[in-house]
Scaffold this active site. Structure first.
Site, PDB file in Angstrom:
ATOM      1  N   PRO A 143      37.016  47.116  53.238  1.00 52.54           N
ATOM      2  CA  PRO A 143      38.023  46.399  54.027  1.00 52.54           C
ATOM      3  C   PRO A 143      38.148  46.913  55.465  1.00 52.54           C
ATOM      4  O   PRO A 143      38.601  46.171  56.339  1.00 52.54           O
ATOM      5  CB  PRO A 143      39.318  46.617  53.236  1.00 52.54           C
ATOM      6  CG  PRO A 143      38.842  46.693  51.813  1.00 52.54           C
ATOM      7  CD  PRO A 143      37.552  47.487  51.916  1.00 52.54           C
ATOM      8  N   CYS A 157      35.658  45.293  48.910  1.00 52.38           N
ATOM      9  CA  CYS A 157      36.303  46.232  47.998  1.00 52.38           C
ATOM     10  C   CYS A 157      36.055  47.676  48.425  1.00 52.38           C
ATOM     11  O   CYS A 157      35.158  47.962  49.225  1.00 52.38           O
ATOM     12  CB  CYS A 157      35.843  46.010  46.564  1.00 52.38           C
ATOM     13  SG  CYS A 157      34.107  46.278  46.239  1.00 52.38           S
ATOM     14  N   CYS A 158      36.892  48.551  47.892  1.00 49.57           N
ATOM     15  CA  CYS A 158      36.808  49.981  48.143  1.00 49.57           C
ATOM     16  C   CYS A 158      37.040  50.260  49.637  1.00 49.57           C
ATOM     17  O   CYS A 158      38.056  49.869  50.187  1.00 49.57           O
ATOM     18  CB  CYS A 158      35.484  50.531  47.633  1.00 49.57           C
ATOM     19  SG  CYS A 158      35.400  52.334  47.499  1.00 49.57           S
ATOM     20  N   ILE A 159      36.111  50.889  50.321  1.00 46.32           N
ATOM     21  CA  ILE A 159      36.259  51.225  51.737  1.00 46.32           C
ATOM     22  C   ILE A 159      35.860  50.059  52.647  1.00 46.32           C
ATOM     23  O   ILE A 159      36.218  50.039  53.831  1.00 46.32           O
ATOM     24  CB  ILE A 159      35.439  52.496  52.105  1.00 46.32           C
ATOM     25  CG1 ILE A 159      35.804  53.041  53.485  1.00 46.32           C
ATOM     26  CG2 ILE A 159      33.947  52.229  52.018  1.00 46.32           C
ATOM     27  CD1 ILE A 159      37.200  53.583  53.600  1.00 46.32           C
ATOM     28  N   THR A 197      40.350  44.608  47.516  1.00 51.10           N
ATOM     29  CA  THR A 197      40.852  45.385  46.382  1.00 51.10           C
ATOM     30  C   THR A 197      40.475  46.852  46.590  1.00 51.10           C
ATOM     31  O   THR A 197      39.430  47.147  47.185  1.00 51.10           O
ATOM     32  CB  THR A 197      40.298  44.845  45.046  1.00 51.10           C
ATOM     33  OG1 THR A 197      40.982  45.474  43.949  1.00 51.10           O
ATOM     34  CG2 THR A 197      38.811  45.066  44.900  1.00 51.10           C
TER      35      THR A 197
END
Length: 190
Positions: free
Chosen positions: A102, A98-100, A161
């Site tokens: 990925p 999630c967030c950065i 996400t």
């Protein structure tokens, strides 16, 4: 919960929003403090002992799990993080990010479909939209999703996400992370 046993890139004084001079911390110890529980060294995490793995995001992922915050597309991923991602991928077990975070999958598992939200800033709602170009430059495939959604790459069993890549109310971020976790659990088949 697991974390690498490494020094943090730097310590941030969150009152001033700047690095704290002369202060150092360890990622594993800080993770245990924040989680208020037992956190094990990441070098002990194996795919054979777990059904799935989920990586949190935030500056810690961009500064301590990788050098993304400094090096962008040319970043290096922490060796243990890379090993874990590849091990779970090879075992056919789900990976949530999630967030950065990925960007970790985009770097380590080229061709993986991920999301960090929208591809345009849209008046500041998506202030980190430029990350999309970096994901593509690293060989990842970006899919546009709302902050409350998650993208499932069924071929690679990677679920992502946007979380804090979007400027929005915290409950929307919570909903998106919950959606990611539900999809990761569903992919385990249990």
């Amino acid at each position: 919960m697991y974390a690498p046993n490494i020094p943090q890139m730097h310590v941030i004084d969150h009152c001033r929003g700047q690095p704290a001079k002369g202060e150092t911390r360890n990622v594993l110890i800080e993770s245990a403090r924040i989680a208020r529980g037992k956190v094990t060294d990441l070098n002990k995490l194996t795919a054979k002992d777990h059904d799935a793995v989920i990586f949190p995001g935030g500056f810690g992922a961009a500064k301590n799990l990788s050098t993304f915050a400094v090096d962008g597309k040319d970043c290096k991923v922490n060796g243990e993080v890379e090993r874990v991602l590849k091990d779970f991928y090879k075992a056919g077990k789900p990976i949530g990010l999630c967030c950065i975070s990925p960007v970790l999958a985009a770097k380590v598992l080229p061709g993986t479909e991920v999301t960090v939200g929208h591809e345009e800033e849209e008046g500041g709602k998506w202030p980190h939209a430029g990350t999309v170009g970096t994901i593509k430059a690293m060989g990842g495939k970006h899919r546009v999703k709302e902050v409350t959604d998650a993208h499932v790459d069924p071929n690679n069993k990677v679920v992502t996400t946007p979380a804090y890549m979007c400027e929005t109310e915290v409950h929307h971020i919570f909903d998106g992370i919950g959606t990611m976790v539900k999809h990761v659990l569903k992919l385990t088949g249990k």
